[in-house]
Design a protein around this motif. Sequence first.
Motif, short mmCIF file in Angstrom:
data_model
loop_
_atom_site.label_atom_id
_atom_site.label_comp_id
_atom_site.label_asym_id
_atom_site.label_seq_id
_atom_site.Cartn_x
_atom_site.Cartn_y
_atom_site.Cartn_z
N VAL A 178 2.60 27.54 23.45
CA VAL A 178 3.01 27.28 24.83
C VAL A 178 3.85 28.41 25.43
O VAL A 178 3.97 28.52 26.64
N HIS A 179 4.43 29.25 24.59
CA HIS A 179 5.27 30.34 25.11
C HIS A 179 4.48 31.64 25.31
O HIS A 179 5.06 32.67 25.65
N GLY A 180 3.16 31.59 25.07
CA GLY A 180 2.32 32.75 25.33
C GLY A 180 2.59 33.94 24.43
O GLY A 180 2.56 35.09 24.86
N LEU A 181 2.85 33.69 23.14
CA LEU A 181 3.10 34.80 22.20
C LEU A 181 1.81 35.55 21.88
O LEU A 181 1.83 36.69 21.47
N GLY A 182 0.69 34.88 22.03
CA GLY A 182 -0.62 35.50 21.75
C GLY A 182 -1.12 35.16 20.36
O GLY A 182 -0.33 34.99 19.42
N PRO A 183 -2.46 35.06 20.21
CA PRO A 183 -3.04 34.63 18.93
C PRO A 183 -2.73 35.54 17.75
O PRO A 183 -2.73 35.12 16.60
N LYS A 184 -2.44 36.82 18.00
CA LYS A 184 -2.23 37.77 16.88
C LYS A 184 -0.74 37.97 16.55
O LYS A 184 -0.39 38.87 15.79
N PHE A 185 0.12 37.16 17.14
CA PHE A 185 1.56 37.37 17.03
C PHE A 185 2.06 37.41 15.58
O PHE A 185 3.00 38.14 15.26
N TYR A 186 1.42 36.64 14.68
CA TYR A 186 1.95 36.54 13.30
C TYR A 186 1.12 37.33 12.28
O TYR A 186 1.27 37.10 11.08
N GLU A 187 0.27 38.26 12.76
CA GLU A 187 -0.63 38.98 11.82
C GLU A 187 0.09 39.54 10.60
O GLU A 187 -0.43 39.50 9.49
N ASP A 188 1.32 40.04 10.78
CA ASP A 188 2.03 40.66 9.66
C ASP A 188 2.83 39.67 8.83
O ASP A 188 3.45 40.05 7.83
N LEU A 189 2.83 38.42 9.27
CA LEU A 189 3.68 37.43 8.60
C LEU A 189 2.92 36.66 7.52
O LEU A 189 3.51 36.15 6.57
N TYR A 190 1.58 36.59 7.66
CA TYR A 190 0.80 35.69 6.81
C TYR A 190 0.99 35.95 5.32
O TYR A 190 0.96 35.04 4.52
N GLU A 191 1.18 37.21 4.96
CA GLU A 191 1.29 37.52 3.52
C GLU A 191 2.53 36.88 2.88
O GLU A 191 2.60 36.74 1.67
N GLN A 192 3.48 36.45 3.71
CA GLN A 192 4.68 35.81 3.16
C GLN A 192 4.53 34.29 3.02
O GLN A 192 5.40 33.63 2.46
N ILE A 193 3.43 33.76 3.55
CA ILE A 193 3.28 32.30 3.60
C ILE A 193 2.49 31.78 2.40
O ILE A 193 1.37 32.23 2.14
N ASP A 194 3.07 30.84 1.66
CA ASP A 194 2.39 30.28 0.48
C ASP A 194 1.41 29.19 0.88
O ASP A 194 0.31 29.12 0.35
N TYR A 195 1.82 28.32 1.80
CA TYR A 195 0.96 27.22 2.26
C TYR A 195 0.98 27.20 3.78
O TYR A 195 2.03 26.99 4.39
N LEU A 196 -0.20 27.42 4.41
CA LEU A 196 -0.31 27.39 5.87
C LEU A 196 -1.10 26.14 6.25
O LEU A 196 -2.19 25.91 5.70
N VAL A 197 -0.54 25.36 7.18
CA VAL A 197 -1.11 24.03 7.47
C VAL A 197 -1.41 23.86 8.97
O VAL A 197 -0.79 23.03 9.64
N PRO A 198 -2.36 24.65 9.53
CA PRO A 198 -2.66 24.50 10.96
C PRO A 198 -3.63 23.34 11.21
O PRO A 198 -4.32 22.90 10.29
#
Length: 322
Positions: A178-198
């Motif tokens: 809702v804040h318009g960060l954009g779909p690619k905002f977390y591209e560099d963050l995913y490698e730190q995430i163990d479980y992603l639950v979208p």
Amino acid sequence: MEKKYDVIHIGESNLDITVPEVPDEFFTEDASTFGCGLITDGCGGDAANQALCVASLGDHNALFGRLDNGMTGERIYSLMKERGVDTSLIIRDDNCQTRRIIVNVRKDGSHKFLVGKGVNYGLHQEDIVPGTLDQTKILALGSLFAMDTLDTEHSVSYALKFCKDAGGQIVADMTGDVHGLGPKFYEDLYEQIDYLVPSWDEGFYVTGLRKEEEMADYFLERGVGHVIIKLGDQGSFFKSAKERFYTDPYVVEPVDTTGCGDNFTAGFIHAYLKGLPMKECVQFASATGALNSLGLGANSYVRSEEMVLDFMRKTPVRKILR
Ligand SMILES: Nc1ncnc2c1ncn2[C@@H]1O[C@H](COP(=O)(O)OP(=O)(O)OP(=O)(O)O)[C@@H](O)[C@H]1O
Ligand SMILES: [Mg+2]
């Protein structure tokens, strides 16, 4: 080293003011006064919903965030305490106004949110000090796209690293952008995430891909450890480097599906902390999400692990042909 907390939750916590039985004329007619049902208030927001559910399931968890020093902050603080969430990490701040949301529920059960402004209610990098995110087995993000100042200050990664360097695991839920960060905002963050639950919608927003398998691959290729895609009344899809499986949904007649995703994530965290095999973790998550749909609100129906286990024993699963 033994951790102080099983789970710390960061992200959204607001006060929801629920106005039921709003007459249709309220939206169309030019009168000044209308009657409605019994107005109630309670906690809302992904982090708050997850925290309340995880506490009900019996884990030692804390909400880490900023609340105002007025009545709104006090209400959330006391509701959290009452339900067994550790409040010792909550920062009460004179310069903050916690966000309030008015949930207008029409007589047919559909609802429209009025999301009020909040002031200085987010976490900052300076808040993340020893004794906080280094002290938890799991850091739960509720949710990506709603991390407020950690998003705008580009400090989500700092928070995750702080937890992981001390041996913690990251479980990240997602919400609408809702804040318009954009779909690619977390591209560099995913490698730190163990479980992603979208949810499927959120996964589609980020990846532009429609098939859940391709969606999961997108995140796995960018370094996420395990992906669970929530598919609403169609169940869920799990994929990691080692295994992939669907979990079929429980047969329910929902009263209100608000917060099913948050309860699903909370159920997953609880089962994971118990050390159950991955399929059983997702099964327990699926039951917790479905059980939540049987009551009004996003965080008040699921009250114990036994309640979920009882639901699992009594409720059939609907086989979906994939
Ligand atoms: N109608 C339903 N019947 C059976 N199970 C359901 C139903 N709705 C939700 N669930 C369970 O709860 C999980 C999470 O629900 P959903 O996919 O709606 O999450 P979400 O979109 O993140 O929801 P929210 O953000 O509103 O909390 C589903 O994957 C499913 O296991
Ligand atoms: Mg959700």
